[in-house]
Design an enzyme around this catalytic site. Structure first.
Site, PDB file in Angstrom:
ATOM      1  N   GLU A 169      -0.034  -3.533   4.388  1.00 39.16           N
ATOM      2  CA  GLU A 169      -1.416  -2.383   4.786  1.00 39.16           C
ATOM      3  C   GLU A 169      -1.307  -1.458   6.140  1.00 39.16           C
ATOM      4  O   GLU A 169      -0.796  -2.289   6.945  1.00 39.16           O
ATOM      5  CB  GLU A 169      -2.723  -2.898   4.486  1.00 39.16           C
ATOM      6  CG  GLU A 169      -3.186  -3.114   3.097  1.00 39.16           C
ATOM      7  CD  GLU A 169      -3.572  -1.377   2.960  1.00 39.16           C
ATOM      8  OE1 GLU A 169      -3.607  -0.513   3.790  1.00 39.16           O
ATOM      9  OE2 GLU A 169      -3.989  -1.125   1.648  1.00 39.16           O
ATOM     10  N   ASP A 170      -1.636  -0.474   6.118  1.00 37.71           N
ATOM     11  CA  ASP A 170      -1.697   0.232   7.389  1.00 37.71           C
ATOM     12  C   ASP A 170      -3.336   0.333   7.693  1.00 37.71           C
ATOM     13  O   ASP A 170      -3.716   0.911   8.860  1.00 37.71           O
ATOM     14  CB  ASP A 170      -1.212   1.561   7.504  1.00 37.71           C
ATOM     15  CG  ASP A 170      -2.005   2.570   6.400  1.00 37.71           C
ATOM     16  OD1 ASP A 170      -2.344   2.322   5.336  1.00 37.71           O
ATOM     17  OD2 ASP A 170      -2.168   3.467   6.705  1.00 37.71           O
ATOM     18  N   SER A 174      -2.172   0.989  -4.595  1.00 37.41           N
ATOM     19  CA  SER A 174      -2.910   1.942  -3.815  1.00 37.41           C
ATOM     20  C   SER A 174      -4.023   2.400  -4.333  1.00 37.41           C
ATOM     21  O   SER A 174      -4.581   2.375  -5.524  1.00 37.41           O
ATOM     22  CB  SER A 174      -1.766   3.029  -4.080  1.00 37.41           C
ATOM     23  OG  SER A 174      -2.326   4.205  -3.481  1.00 37.41           O
ATOM     24  N   ALA A 175      -4.836   2.987  -3.679  1.00 40.45           N
ATOM     25  CA  ALA A 175      -6.321   3.745  -4.182  1.00 40.45           C
ATOM     26  C   ALA A 175      -6.141   4.801  -4.837  1.00 40.45           C
ATOM     27  O   ALA A 175      -6.829   5.323  -5.116  1.00 40.45           O
ATOM     28  CB  ALA A 175      -7.204   3.414  -2.870  1.00 40.45           C
ATOM     29  N   LYS A 205      -8.602   7.065   5.345  1.00 37.79           N
ATOM     30  CA  LYS A 205      -7.619   6.320   5.043  1.00 37.79           C
ATOM     31  C   LYS A 205      -7.828   5.106   4.000  1.00 37.79           C
ATOM     32  O   LYS A 205      -8.785   4.415   4.521  1.00 37.79           O
ATOM     33  CB  LYS A 205      -6.494   5.777   5.991  1.00 37.79           C
ATOM     34  CG  LYS A 205      -5.948   6.950   6.645  1.00 37.79           C
ATOM     35  CD  LYS A 205      -4.792   6.365   7.650  1.00 37.79           C
ATOM     36  CE  LYS A 205      -4.094   7.704   8.438  1.00 37.79           C
ATOM     37  NZ  LYS A 205      -3.243   7.449   9.382  1.00 37.79           N
ATOM     38  N   THR A 256       1.175  10.359   3.136  1.00 37.14           N
ATOM     39  CA  THR A 256       0.536  11.334   2.169  1.00 37.14           C
ATOM     40  C   THR A 256      -0.821  11.799   3.096  1.00 37.14           C
ATOM     41  O   THR A 256      -1.268  12.667   2.552  1.00 37.14           O
ATOM     42  CB  THR A 256       0.283  10.808   0.874  1.00 37.14           C
ATOM     43  OG1 THR A 256       0.258   9.539   0.760  1.00 37.14           O
ATOM     44  CG2 THR A 256       1.428  11.366  -0.053  1.00 37.14           C
ATOM     45  N   LYS A 305     -10.738  -1.118  -2.129  1.00 37.74           N
ATOM     46  CA  LYS A 305     -10.546  -1.729  -0.832  1.00 37.74           C
ATOM     47  C   LYS A 305     -11.815  -1.539   0.253  1.00 37.74           C
ATOM     48  O   LYS A 305     -12.473  -0.177   0.309  1.00 37.74           O
ATOM     49  CB  LYS A 305      -9.345  -1.024  -0.197  1.00 37.74           C
ATOM     50  CG  LYS A 305      -7.951  -1.538  -0.719  1.00 37.74           C
ATOM     51  CD  LYS A 305      -7.074  -0.621  -0.200  1.00 37.74           C
ATOM     52  CE  LYS A 305      -5.759  -0.378  -1.246  1.00 37.74           C
ATOM     53  NZ  LYS A 305      -4.786   0.281  -0.603  1.00 37.74           N
ATOM     54  N   ASP A 355       0.810  -1.207  -0.038  1.00 36.69           N
ATOM     55  CA  ASP A 355      -0.162   0.134  -0.081  1.00 36.69           C
ATOM     56  C   ASP A 355       0.798   1.142  -0.291  1.00 36.69           C
ATOM     57  O   ASP A 355       2.164   1.188   0.333  1.00 36.69           O
ATOM     58  CB  ASP A 355      -0.933  -0.104   1.464  1.00 36.69           C
ATOM     59  CG  ASP A 355      -1.637   1.253   1.656  1.00 36.69           C
ATOM     60  OD1 ASP A 355      -2.325   1.791   0.434  1.00 36.69           O
ATOM     61  OD2 ASP A 355      -1.732   1.627   2.633  1.00 36.69           O
ATOM     62  N   LEU A 356       0.415   2.396  -0.123  1.00 35.49           N
ATOM     63  CA  LEU A 356       1.218   3.497  -0.437  1.00 35.49           C
ATOM     64  C   LEU A 356       1.144   4.463   0.669  1.00 35.49           C
ATOM     65  O   LEU A 356       1.964   4.372   1.549  1.00 35.49           O
ATOM     66  CB  LEU A 356       1.183   4.224  -1.621  1.00 35.49           C
ATOM     67  CG  LEU A 356       1.925   5.781  -1.986  1.00 35.49           C
ATOM     68  CD1 LEU A 356       3.365   5.476  -2.024  1.00 35.49           C
ATOM     69  CD2 LEU A 356       1.313   6.294  -2.974  1.00 35.49           C
ATOM     70  N   ASP A 357       0.086   4.957   0.893  1.00 32.46           N
ATOM     71  CA  ASP A 357      -0.151   5.895   1.815  1.00 32.46           C
ATOM     72  C   ASP A 357      -0.386   5.366   3.263  1.00 32.46           C
ATOM     73  O   ASP A 357      -1.094   4.518   3.558  1.00 32.46           O
ATOM     74  CB  ASP A 357      -1.430   6.579   1.630  1.00 32.46           C
ATOM     75  CG  ASP A 357      -2.001   7.569   2.712  1.00 32.46           C
ATOM     76  OD1 ASP A 357      -0.991   8.119   3.550  1.00 32.46           O
ATOM     77  OD2 ASP A 357      -2.913   7.961   3.028  1.00 32.46           O
TER      78      ASP A 357
HETATM   79  P1  B16 Z   1      -6.682  10.001  -4.739  1.00 35.00           P
HETATM   80  P2  B16 Z   1      -3.627   4.337  -0.292  1.00 35.00           P
HETATM   81  C1  B16 Z   1      -5.475   6.367  -0.533  1.00 35.00           C
HETATM   82  O1  B16 Z   1      -4.259   5.908  -0.570  1.00 35.00           O
HETATM   83  C2  B16 Z   1      -5.568   7.163   0.558  1.00 35.00           C
HETATM   84  O2  B16 Z   1      -5.250   6.547   1.928  1.00 35.00           O
HETATM   85  C3  B16 Z   1      -6.881   7.879   0.690  1.00 35.00           C
HETATM   86  O3  B16 Z   1      -6.963   8.869   1.777  1.00 35.00           O
HETATM   87  C4  B16 Z   1      -7.256   8.556  -0.684  1.00 35.00           C
HETATM   88  O4  B16 Z   1      -8.537   9.151  -0.692  1.00 35.00           O
HETATM   89  C5  B16 Z   1      -7.347   7.340  -1.925  1.00 35.00           C
HETATM   90  O5  B16 Z   1      -5.921   7.045  -1.797  1.00 35.00           O
HETATM   91  C6  B16 Z   1      -7.222   8.073  -3.007  1.00 35.00           C
HETATM   92  O6  B16 Z   1      -6.545   8.960  -3.343  1.00 35.00           O
HETATM   93  O7  B16 Z   1      -7.665  11.033  -4.448  1.00 35.00           O
HETATM   94  O8  B16 Z   1      -5.046  10.683  -4.748  1.00 35.00           O
HETATM   95  O9  B16 Z   1      -6.671   9.087  -5.835  1.00 35.00           O
HETATM   96  O10 B16 Z   1      -3.781   4.287   1.173  1.00 35.00           O
HETATM   97  O11 B16 Z   1      -4.556   3.173  -0.799  1.00 35.00           O
HETATM   98  O12 B16 Z   1      -2.363   4.366  -0.853  1.00 35.00           O
HETATM   99 MG    MG Z   2      -2.784   3.149   3.511  1.00 33.61          MG
END
Ligand code: B16
Ligand code: MG
Length: 219
Positions: free
Chosen positions: A170-171, A115-116, A44, A16, A146, A8-10
């Protein structure tokens, strides 16, 4: 047999979440909705539009806007977020992540990103770790977010490995559910009790993620 690691990224590679928070907070202020860091925890791993819906729901206003208006607001937040992530540098990698990626790579395992975030490629580039990744799933092509397993399954498929040969890291609770639903070994980073219960292995902080221990607990 273990073949790949899917990150996972964030919250795992970099934090971020703070930038997402600042961008949502400003949009919230424009709409007269107050967002604090505690509420931000519930955003998140949640997609952009779903995050906006949760924010509007704070004031029971999720039905006050058309889809078009919501898309306009989400885009506004995203423009601000994109500005904020310009500040990201390799110093923003969470502790131990760079050496973990290097160690995984030199032991010839594959590495994927699930990542989402549609901004994930930009963040990876800012962190200067693109060379470690065999694949980055394009969040725009993921239909079900997710806790659905789609994004993790897609990462495995793009690397030509089976789900059983993957460790997912993942976190977020929704993220751990996603990894488990994909049939992968789930590693959680964090102290949250609900998170620990759902994962196959947990560490409190990223600098406790050690390759040999991950391999050992996978076996
Ligand atoms: P974006 P992850 C997620 O990243 C974030 O945790 C979440 O807060 C955010 O809304 C989502 O990505 C979408 O991001 O608006 O940049 O497309 O934890 O899946 O890496
Ligand atoms: Mg995350």
């Amino acid at each position: 047999e273990l073949q790949a690691f899917i990150f996972d990224l964030d919250g795992v590679i970099t934090d971020t979440a703070e930038y997402h928070f600042l961008a949502w907070k400003q949009l919230g202020e424009e709409l007269g909705i107050k967002i604090d860091r505690e509420f931000n925890e519930r955003l998140k791993g949640v997609s952009r539009l779903e995050s906006l819906n949760r924010i509007l729901a704070l004031n029971n206003r999720e039905t006050n806007f058309s889809l078009e208006e919501k898309e306009f607001l989400a885009t506004k937040k995203n423009e601000h977020y994109k500005e904020l992530i310009q500040q990201v540098t390799p110093n923003d990698l969470l502790p131990g992540i760079h050496s973990l990626l290097a160690n995984i790579k030199s032991n010839h395992y594959k590495i994927g990103l699930a990542s989402a975030s549609k901004n994930a490629p930009a963040v990876i580039e800012k962190l200067q770790i693109g060379n470690f990744f065999d694949t980055i799933v394009d969040a725009a092509t993921v239909k079900r977010s997710k806790p659905d397993p789609e994004v993790f399954l897609k990462a495995a498929e793009q690397m030509n490995v089976t789900a059983e040969a993957c460790i997912g890291i993942e976190d977020a609770e929704a993220g751990i559910e996603s990894i488990k639903a994909a049939g992968m070994f789930a590693v959680a980073v964090g102290t949250n009790e609900a998170l620990r219960k759902k994962a196959d292995m947990t560490v409190e902080r990223t600098n406790q993620l050690k390759l040999n221990e991950l391999i050992k607990s996978f076996q």
